[in-house]
Motif scaffolding. Structure first.
Motif, PDB file in Angstrom:
ATOM      1  N   THR A 147       0.888  -1.293  -0.208  1.00 56.14           N
ATOM      2  CA  THR A 147      -0.017   0.024   0.049  1.00 56.14           C
ATOM      3  C   THR A 147       0.705   1.245  -0.146  1.00 56.14           C
ATOM      4  OG1 THR A 147      -0.312  -0.275   2.428  1.00 56.14           O
ATOM      5  CG2 THR A 147      -2.086  -0.951   1.014  1.00 56.14           C
ATOM      6  N   THR A 148       1.905   1.210   0.672  1.00 57.02           N
ATOM      7  CA  THR A 148       3.014   2.292   0.582  1.00 57.02           C
ATOM      8  C   THR A 148       3.693   2.600  -0.670  1.00 57.02           C
ATOM      9  OG1 THR A 148       3.489   1.914   3.048  1.00 57.02           O
ATOM     10  CG2 THR A 148       5.043   3.379   1.680  1.00 57.02           C
ATOM     11  N   MET A 149       3.934   1.387  -1.566  1.00 62.44           N
ATOM     12  CA  MET A 149       4.161   1.543  -2.787  1.00 62.44           C
ATOM     13  C   MET A 149       3.062   2.014  -3.882  1.00 62.44           C
ATOM     14  SD  MET A 149       6.415  -1.873  -2.762  1.00 62.44           S
ATOM     15  CE  MET A 149       6.873  -1.615  -4.759  1.00 62.44           C
ATOM     16  N   TRP A 150       1.743   1.475  -3.644  1.00 60.39           N
ATOM     17  CA  TRP A 150       0.952   1.792  -4.516  1.00 60.39           C
ATOM     18  C   TRP A 150      -0.033   2.796  -4.347  1.00 60.39           C
ATOM     19  CZ3 TRP A 150      -0.249   0.024  -9.213  1.00 60.39           C
ATOM     20  CH2 TRP A 150       0.385  -1.400  -9.704  1.00 60.39           C
ATOM     21  N   PHE A 151      -0.328   3.518  -3.543  1.00 60.30           N
ATOM     22  CA  PHE A 151      -1.297   4.575  -2.876  1.00 60.30           C
ATOM     23  C   PHE A 151      -0.372   5.816  -2.462  1.00 60.30           C
ATOM     24  CE2 PHE A 151      -3.593   0.849  -3.012  1.00 60.30           C
ATOM     25  CZ  PHE A 151      -4.924   1.357  -3.560  1.00 60.30           C
ATOM     26  N   PRO A 152      -0.756   6.941  -2.942  1.00 61.62           N
ATOM     27  CA  PRO A 152      -0.143   8.317  -2.289  1.00 61.62           C
ATOM     28  C   PRO A 152      -0.615   8.459  -0.819  1.00 61.62           C
ATOM     29  CG  PRO A 152      -2.225   8.867  -3.648  1.00 61.62           C
ATOM     30  CD  PRO A 152      -1.887   7.261  -3.884  1.00 61.62           C
ATOM     31  N   GLN A 153      -0.280   9.257  -0.067  1.00 62.95           N
ATOM     32  CA  GLN A 153      -0.013   9.215   1.410  1.00 62.95           C
ATOM     33  C   GLN A 153      -1.807   9.727   1.656  1.00 62.95           C
ATOM     34  OE1 GLN A 153       1.635  12.311   3.840  1.00 62.95           O
ATOM     35  NE2 GLN A 153       2.733  10.564   4.704  1.00 62.95           N
ATOM     36  N   HIS A 154      -2.402  10.545   0.782  1.00 61.77           N
ATOM     37  CA  HIS A 154      -3.731  11.099   1.309  1.00 61.77           C
ATOM     38  C   HIS A 154      -4.882   9.932   0.900  1.00 61.77           C
ATOM     39  CE1 HIS A 154      -3.382  11.964  -3.058  1.00 61.77           C
ATOM     40  NE2 HIS A 154      -4.690  11.974  -3.386  1.00 61.77           N
ATOM     41  N   GLU A 155      -4.461   8.888   0.283  1.00 65.84           N
ATOM     42  CA  GLU A 155      -5.387   7.635  -0.122  1.00 65.84           C
ATOM     43  C   GLU A 155      -4.882   6.563   0.865  1.00 65.84           C
ATOM     44  OE1 GLU A 155      -6.549   8.635  -4.715  1.00 65.84           O
ATOM     45  OE2 GLU A 155      -5.480   6.479  -4.190  1.00 65.84           O
ATOM     46  N   ARG A 156      -3.955   6.482   1.326  1.00 67.97           N
ATOM     47  CA  ARG A 156      -3.380   5.440   2.092  1.00 67.97           C
ATOM     48  C   ARG A 156      -4.131   4.982   3.347  1.00 67.97           C
ATOM     49  NH1 ARG A 156       2.337   6.519   3.244  1.00 67.97           N
ATOM     50  NH2 ARG A 156       2.665   7.095   0.637  1.00 67.97           N
ATOM     51  N   GLY A 157      -4.733   5.833   4.204  1.00 71.68           N
ATOM     52  CA  GLY A 157      -5.436   5.561   5.259  1.00 71.68           C
ATOM     53  C   GLY A 157      -6.720   4.583   4.851  1.00 71.68           C
ATOM     54  N   ARG A 158      -7.337   4.901   3.850  1.00 66.81           N
ATOM     55  CA  ARG A 158      -8.488   4.234   3.236  1.00 66.81           C
ATOM     56  C   ARG A 158      -8.076   2.812   2.804  1.00 66.81           C
ATOM     57  NH1 ARG A 158     -11.034   8.352  -0.846  1.00 66.81           N
ATOM     58  NH2 ARG A 158      -8.914   9.134  -0.851  1.00 66.81           N
ATOM     59  N   ALA A 159      -6.869   2.911   2.171  1.00 70.45           N
ATOM     60  CA  ALA A 159      -6.192   1.393   1.592  1.00 70.45           C
ATOM     61  C   ALA A 159      -5.840   0.602   2.628  1.00 70.45           C
ATOM     62  CB  ALA A 159      -5.213   1.749   0.753  1.00 70.45           C
ATOM     63  N   VAL A 160      -5.255   1.156   3.555  1.00 68.10           N
ATOM     64  CA  VAL A 160      -4.910   0.251   4.776  1.00 68.10           C
ATOM     65  C   VAL A 160      -6.279  -0.139   5.578  1.00 68.10           C
ATOM     66  CG1 VAL A 160      -3.719   0.305   7.265  1.00 68.10           C
ATOM     67  CG2 VAL A 160      -2.672   1.200   5.019  1.00 68.10           C
ATOM     68  N   ALA A 161      -7.013   0.619   5.680  1.00 67.17           N
ATOM     69  CA  ALA A 161      -8.317   0.408   6.471  1.00 67.17           C
ATOM     70  C   ALA A 161      -9.066  -0.636   5.699  1.00 67.17           C
ATOM     71  CB  ALA A 161      -9.213   1.574   6.608  1.00 67.17           C
ATOM     72  N   ILE A 162      -8.970  -0.692   4.357  1.00 63.28           N
ATOM     73  CA  ILE A 162      -9.662  -1.841   3.567  1.00 63.28           C
ATOM     74  C   ILE A 162      -8.932  -3.107   3.918  1.00 63.28           C
ATOM     75  CG2 ILE A 162     -10.332  -2.465   1.326  1.00 63.28           C
ATOM     76  CD1 ILE A 162     -10.886   0.683   0.588  1.00 63.28           C
ATOM     77  N   TYR A 163      -7.928  -3.073   3.650  1.00 57.96           N
ATOM     78  CA  TYR A 163      -7.040  -4.567   3.764  1.00 57.96           C
ATOM     79  C   TYR A 163      -7.033  -5.092   5.257  1.00 57.96           C
ATOM     80  CZ  TYR A 163      -2.438  -3.050   5.627  1.00 57.96           C
ATOM     81  OH  TYR A 163      -1.532  -2.508   6.126  1.00 57.96           O
ATOM     82  N   ASN A 164      -7.021  -4.032   6.131  1.00 53.65           N
ATOM     83  CA  ASN A 164      -7.047  -4.612   7.307  1.00 53.65           C
ATOM     84  C   ASN A 164      -8.242  -4.972   8.058  1.00 53.65           C
ATOM     85  OD1 ASN A 164      -5.330  -4.642   9.886  1.00 53.65           O
ATOM     86  ND2 ASN A 164      -6.446  -2.788  10.769  1.00 53.65           N
ATOM     87  N   SER A 165      -9.436  -4.360   7.438  1.00 54.58           N
ATOM     88  CA  SER A 165     -10.707  -4.837   7.885  1.00 54.58           C
ATOM     89  C   SER A 165     -11.117  -6.171   7.110  1.00 54.58           C
ATOM     90  CB  SER A 165     -11.774  -3.555   7.447  1.00 54.58           C
ATOM     91  OG  SER A 165     -11.665  -2.378   7.978  1.00 54.58           O
ATOM     92  N   ALA A 166     -10.407  -6.543   6.396  1.00 53.82           N
ATOM     93  CA  ALA A 166     -10.832  -7.765   5.653  1.00 53.82           C
ATOM     94  C   ALA A 166     -10.753  -8.993   6.670  1.00 53.82           C
ATOM     95  CB  ALA A 166      -9.830  -8.039   4.293  1.00 53.82           C
ATOM     96  N   GLN A 167     -10.127  -8.844   7.506  1.00 57.60           N
ATOM     97  CA  GLN A 167      -9.996  -9.971   8.457  1.00 57.60           C
ATOM     98  C   GLN A 167     -11.349 -10.156   9.220  1.00 57.60           C
ATOM     99  OE1 GLN A 167      -7.397  -8.992  12.222  1.00 57.60           O
ATOM    100  NE2 GLN A 167      -6.841  -7.108  10.673  1.00 57.60           N
ATOM    101  N   TYR A 168     -11.868  -8.996   9.593  1.00 56.81           N
ATOM    102  CA  TYR A 168     -13.148  -9.003  10.276  1.00 56.81           C
ATOM    103  C   TYR A 168     -14.169  -9.470   9.428  1.00 56.81           C
ATOM    104  CZ  TYR A 168     -10.144  -6.338  13.200  1.00 56.81           C
ATOM    105  OH  TYR A 168      -8.985  -5.901  13.674  1.00 56.81           O
ATOM    106  N   PHE A 169     -14.216  -9.137   8.327  1.00 62.38           N
ATOM    107  CA  PHE A 169     -15.001  -9.348   7.098  1.00 62.38           C
ATOM    108  C   PHE A 169     -15.016 -10.874   6.908  1.00 62.38           C
ATOM    109  CE2 PHE A 169     -16.314 -10.152   2.628  1.00 62.38           C
ATOM    110  CZ  PHE A 169     -17.545  -9.645   2.613  1.00 62.38           C
ATOM    111  N   GLY A 170     -13.892 -11.489   6.618  1.00 59.76           N
ATOM    112  CA  GLY A 170     -13.628 -12.956   6.317  1.00 59.76           C
ATOM    113  C   GLY A 170     -14.156 -13.674   7.543  1.00 59.76           C
ATOM    114  N   LEU A 171     -13.783 -13.305   8.917  1.00 58.31           N
ATOM    115  CA  LEU A 171     -14.219 -14.025  10.123  1.00 58.31           C
ATOM    116  C   LEU A 171     -15.881 -13.948  10.053  1.00 58.31           C
ATOM    117  CD1 LEU A 171     -11.597 -12.995  12.780  1.00 58.31           C
ATOM    118  CD2 LEU A 171     -11.885 -15.239  11.891  1.00 58.31           C
TER     119      LEU A 171
END
Length: 444
Positions: free
Chosen positions: A133-157
């Motif tokens: 996400t640090t390589m693929w996203f500018p800083q102003h979009e990175r919070g959302r990007a991290v939130a989306i992949y990080n929330s996937a764990q709860y979505f999956g469970l």
């Protein structure tokens, strides 16, 4: 040309391959958590077939955590040395394969070894998510990007635990592992087809590369390999800001491991709920955490776009999440099932909000050491996965009550909030000493 003009005109026609990468990270993280939680779903029936007593089952559960925790730093080193595409992709296939093999086990020792290997193979996953996400996203979009992949764990469970439970009831515990491992192996082939570094991706045009770089992303980080030295590790372990986020991550994982280990037992033993009700109720906090994680990312990026400092944009949802999570202790003062659901859901919603901590790894890590930094961060955070279940077990054995356990969890969460308030001052990227960088000529 003004900055605003550049932001609206210079990137016209840019591709959006970064969203494809984010979608793949989301799905991979869902698979990650299905595979690591498969044993907990299969255990009630599996333990009878394999003659596993409570001690052996506990050891089988712990095999993953020991391996996962202590292979974080080696996994991060591999990421910085060989790149996320290779290391993460191979890890995905290996952990899925050895999850699949668990469907054939006939002894405790075999189960322990397979779980240990799954832990090793999954170790680079979250540092790789952060690196990508640090390589693929500018800083102003990175919070959302991290939130989306990080929330996937709860979505999956929340989504797949009922599916695994259905397989357990209809087809037997073996099929839980066949299903979980099989879909991961299939995904690994799509991974190698679709995932590349930004500079090497066929779906990326130069406008998107410029957009990422101008926004503070490291689109070319995969091209440069830095030899990791002990001096680098020492720098990452002694930097004040990093120490602060390490403490915070340990505190945050305390509530995670309460939910992943003792929460169902708490509902049955402390609150007198039936197993059927527990199966339904236990999924609600995970859904709440998913929502909290998404909201935290959007709030952070919105604050950043409105001109707030990086410290304000990142720390506001994180500190709010820590403080709100500590309200879990209120469950000690009610026997109402509805109230307990609300309290636990609010606490885990807030955990999702605070899960933005991974964004700061991308914001603060030396650009040459994104993998190692994430590895150290996740190592210290996941020690809570070893300590928390043991401490709660000791409290429970001494007091025959979960009241002290919830006080313990809430207290650690408050420590995490204090760490972000007083230790993590103004987050900024760490720069490596020039002499430690590759292909750098010394001035004379």
């Amino acid at each position: 040309m003004s900055g605003n003009a550049k932001s609206t005109n210079s990137y016209a026609g840019k591709s959006n391959a970064r969203y494809l990468i984010l979608a793949i990270l989301f799905v991979t993280t869902v698979i990650n958590y299905i595979d690591r939680s498969a044993l907990s779903v299969a255990a009630p029936i599996m333990k009878e077939d394999l003659y596993l007593d409570a001690v052996k089952l506990g050891l089988a559960f712990s095999a993953f955590n020991w391996a996962y925790t202590f292979f974080q730093i080696p996994g991060g080193w591999l990421l910085d040395r060989f790149g996320a595409r290779k290391v993460y992709g191979i890890g995905l296939f290996v952990w899925s394969l050895f999850t699949f093999f668990q469907g054939f086990v006939g002894s405790f020792l075999t189960l322990f070894l397979l779980r240990f290997i799954v832990g090793i193979a999954e170790a680079p996953s979250f540092p790789a998510n952060s690196r990508m996400t640090t390589m693929w996203f500018p800083q102003h979009e990175r919070g959302r990007a991290v939130a989306i992949y990080n929330s996937a764990q709860y979505f999956g469970l929340a989504l797949f635990t009922p599916v695994l439970a259905w397989l357990l009831q209809k087809m037997g515990w073996n099929y839980i592992f066949y299903f979980a491992g099989g879909i991961g192996m299939i995904l690994s082939f799509f991974w190698f087809k679709l995932v590349r570094d930004p500079s090497d991706h066929p779906r990326v045009n130069q406008q998107e590369i410029n957009y990422i770089k101008d926004g503070g992303g490291f689109a070319d980080a995969g091209e440069k390999k830095t030899k990791v030295k002990w001096a680098h590790i020492r720098l990452l372990l002694t930097n004040r800001q990093m120490i602060g986020i390490y403490i915070g991550q340990y505190a945050l994982n305390t509530i995670v491991w309460f939910f992943l280990t003792w929460f169902p037992t708490y509902l049955v033993q402390e609150k007198g709920l039936s197993i059927i009700k527990v199966g339904f109720i236990a999924s609600i906090p995970f859904l709440a955490a998913f929502v909290g994680g998404i909201i935290g990312g959007f709030v952070s990026d919105t604050l950043l776009k409105k001109g707030k400092s990086l410290a304000v944009a990142r720390k506001t949802p994180i500190i709010t999440g820590f403080l709100l999570s500590s309200t879990i202790v209120l469950a000690n003062y009610t026997q109402s099932t509805v109230a307990i659901i609300v309290i636990m859901s609010v606490a885990f919603f807030a955990k999702g909000l605070a899960g933005l901590t991974w964004t700061l790894v991308g914001d603060m890590a030396p650009k040459e050491l994104l993998g190692v930094t994430g590895g150290i961060f996740n190592t210290i955070g996941n020690i809570a996965g070893i300590v928390t279940p043991i401490v709660i077990g000791i409290i429970l054995s001494k007091t025959q009550s979960f009241s002290g356990a919830l006080v313990f969890v809430a207290s650690i969460l408050l420590v995490g909030a204090l760490s972000y308030i007083f230790i993590v001052n103004k987050p900024r990227r760490i720069e490596l000493p020039e002499e430690s960088l590759p292909n750098t000529k010394q001035a004379v």
